[in-house]
Scaffold this active site. Structure first.
Site, PDB file in Angstrom:
ATOM      1  N   LYS A  38       0.814  -1.213   0.000  1.00 19.24           N
ATOM      2  CA  LYS A  38       0.000   0.000   0.000  1.00 19.24           C
ATOM      3  C   LYS A  38       0.854   1.272   0.000  1.00 19.24           C
ATOM      4  O   LYS A  38       0.524   2.248  -0.672  1.00 19.24           O
ATOM      5  CB  LYS A  38      -0.950  -0.006   1.208  1.00 19.24           C
ATOM      6  CG  LYS A  38      -2.007  -1.111   1.122  1.00 19.24           C
ATOM      7  CD  LYS A  38      -2.975  -1.047   2.275  1.00 19.24           C
ATOM      8  CE  LYS A  38      -3.787  -2.325   2.393  1.00 19.24           C
ATOM      9  NZ  LYS A  38      -4.576  -2.640   1.215  1.00 19.24           N
ATOM     10  N   SER A 198     -17.617   1.011  -6.479  1.00 18.18           N
ATOM     11  CA  SER A 198     -18.194   1.518  -7.733  1.00 18.18           C
ATOM     12  C   SER A 198     -19.164   2.687  -7.511  1.00 18.18           C
ATOM     13  O   SER A 198     -19.577   3.351  -8.453  1.00 18.18           O
ATOM     14  CB  SER A 198     -18.920   0.382  -8.457  1.00 18.18           C
ATOM     15  OG  SER A 198     -19.956  -0.097  -7.617  1.00 18.18           O
ATOM     16  N   ASP A 228      -5.498   2.631  -3.103  1.00 15.56           N
ATOM     17  CA  ASP A 228      -4.226   3.366  -2.937  1.00 15.56           C
ATOM     18  C   ASP A 228      -4.173   4.547  -3.906  1.00 15.56           C
ATOM     19  O   ASP A 228      -3.715   5.635  -3.557  1.00 15.56           O
ATOM     20  CB  ASP A 228      -3.036   2.431  -3.190  1.00 15.56           C
ATOM     21  CG  ASP A 228      -3.020   1.274  -2.209  1.00 15.56           C
ATOM     22  OD1 ASP A 228      -3.413   1.471  -1.048  1.00 15.56           O
ATOM     23  OD2 ASP A 228      -2.614   0.168  -2.605  1.00 15.56           O
TER      24      ASP A 228
HETATM   25  O1  RIB Z   1      -3.852  -2.077  -1.625  1.00 22.74           O
HETATM   26  C1  RIB Z   1      -3.327  -3.093  -2.424  1.00 22.74           C
HETATM   27  C2  RIB Z   1      -2.072  -3.649  -1.807  1.00 22.74           C
HETATM   28  O2  RIB Z   1      -2.386  -4.272  -0.587  1.00 22.74           O
HETATM   29  C3  RIB Z   1      -1.394  -4.716  -2.640  1.00 22.74           C
HETATM   30  O3  RIB Z   1      -0.482  -4.193  -3.577  1.00 22.74           O
HETATM   31  C4  RIB Z   1      -0.774  -5.621  -1.590  1.00 22.74           C
HETATM   32  O4  RIB Z   1       0.621  -5.621  -1.595  1.00 22.74           O
HETATM   33  C5  RIB Z   1      -1.367  -5.182  -0.253  1.00 22.74           C
HETATM   34  O5  RIB Z   1      -0.457  -4.506   0.517  1.00 22.74           O
END
Ligand code: RIB
Length: 278
Positions: A38, A198, A228
């Site tokens: 993240k 969504s 993220d």
């Molecule tokens: O938010 C997605 C992420 O959560 C992934 O890339 C994984 O590594 C986890 O940390």
């Protein structure tokens, strides 16, 4: 400059016909490996949207580290504060993705778990973004050093010291995390962003909704990294001086575009990718 304090993982992804229920075996999946985590995803997302970004984090002294850092390096994220820790493995996320783009994630933190407050002590911090895949103590130390905007993504959901929450200008959560933290979030000084998949997202201040945005219609391939991207874009937009409504629409569009391609970091949009949706 935004300093991101957060996790770096290698994502091992199985894309199959459906997600398994507890005890069920699902076969017929395709295997892929992508850089993830993240913290790393948010760092690269902010960088691709035009911010100068430094990442503070930790990987193992192993062969997965290079693979996990590859796109961050290529994307121009400052990695000089990333440690390579002897005796630890690079963080790994085991991810199942279904044909309709839903996912399940199990994280093995490895080196992410050893990042400590002392590791941020000498890092200059103007704006700061942090995520709970590293210790809350480390995030608190970084947030206290920040002279500018502090954005905290409370994922994955867990108990967090009040002192940390009090340092935030922006807190972002998804619906599940919002339910975990409950109404206490709305007592804080920070703006609270709740992503609704969504349905888009809402932005709150002191219990009052101040903005709401719905995402553009896209064909969803893989939602890993969409949250993220949303958090990073919202933070970048607010730091740039966009209004809460503009920044939320920008973030929701960025999150939607991230769902149209597979993988966390390979799917992160550049600013130009958002133009058709804004
Ligand atoms: O938010 C997605 C992420 O959560 C992934 O890339 C994984 O590594 C986890 O940390």
């Amino acid at each position: 400059m935004i300093t991101v304090v957060g996790s770096i993982n290698l994502d091992i992804v199985a894309t199959g016909p459906k997600l398994p229920r507890p005890g069920e075996t699902v076969t017929g999946a395709k295997l892929a490996r992508h850089p993830g985590g993240k913290g790393a995803n948010q760092a690269l997302a902010a960088r691709r949207l035009g911010a100068d970004v430094r990442l503070v984090g930790a990987v193992g002294a192993d062969e997965m580290a290079g693979e996990a850092l590859k796109l961050l390096q290529a994307g121009g994220v400052d990695l000089s504060s990333v440690q390579h820790v002897n005796g630890e493995t690079t963080g790994v996320a085991l991810i199942a993705v279904s044909m309709d783009g839903e996912n399940q994630i199990v994280v093995c933190p490895g080196a992410n778990a050893v990042l400590r407050p002392a590791d941020v002590e000498f890092v200059e911090t103007e704006h700061m973004m942090g995520v709970l895949e590293v210790s809350a103590d480390t995030l608190l130390a970084a947030a206290r050093k920040a002279t500018g905007f502090v954005s905290l993504n409370l994922a994955p959901a867990m108990e967090v010291p009040e002192e940390l929450l009090a340092e935030a200008d922006l807190i972002s959560v998804n619906e599940t995390e919002a339910a975990f933290y409950g109404g206490a979030l709305h007592q804080l000084e920070a703006c609270i962003a709740i992503s609704l998949g969504s349905e888009g997202a809402t932005l709150w201040r002191k219990g009052k909704e101040i903005a709401r945005a719905t995402p553009p219609k896209v064909t969803v391939v893989d939602t890993v990294g969409a949250g993220d991207t949303f958090t990073a874009a919202l933070t970048v937009g607010l730091i740039e001086g966009q209004s809460p409504q503009e920044a939320l629409a920008f973030a929701v569009a960025a999150g939607a575009v991230a769902c149209t391609r597979p993988g966390a970091q390979p799917s992160l949009p550049k600013r130009l990718d958002l133009d058709p949706y804004l």
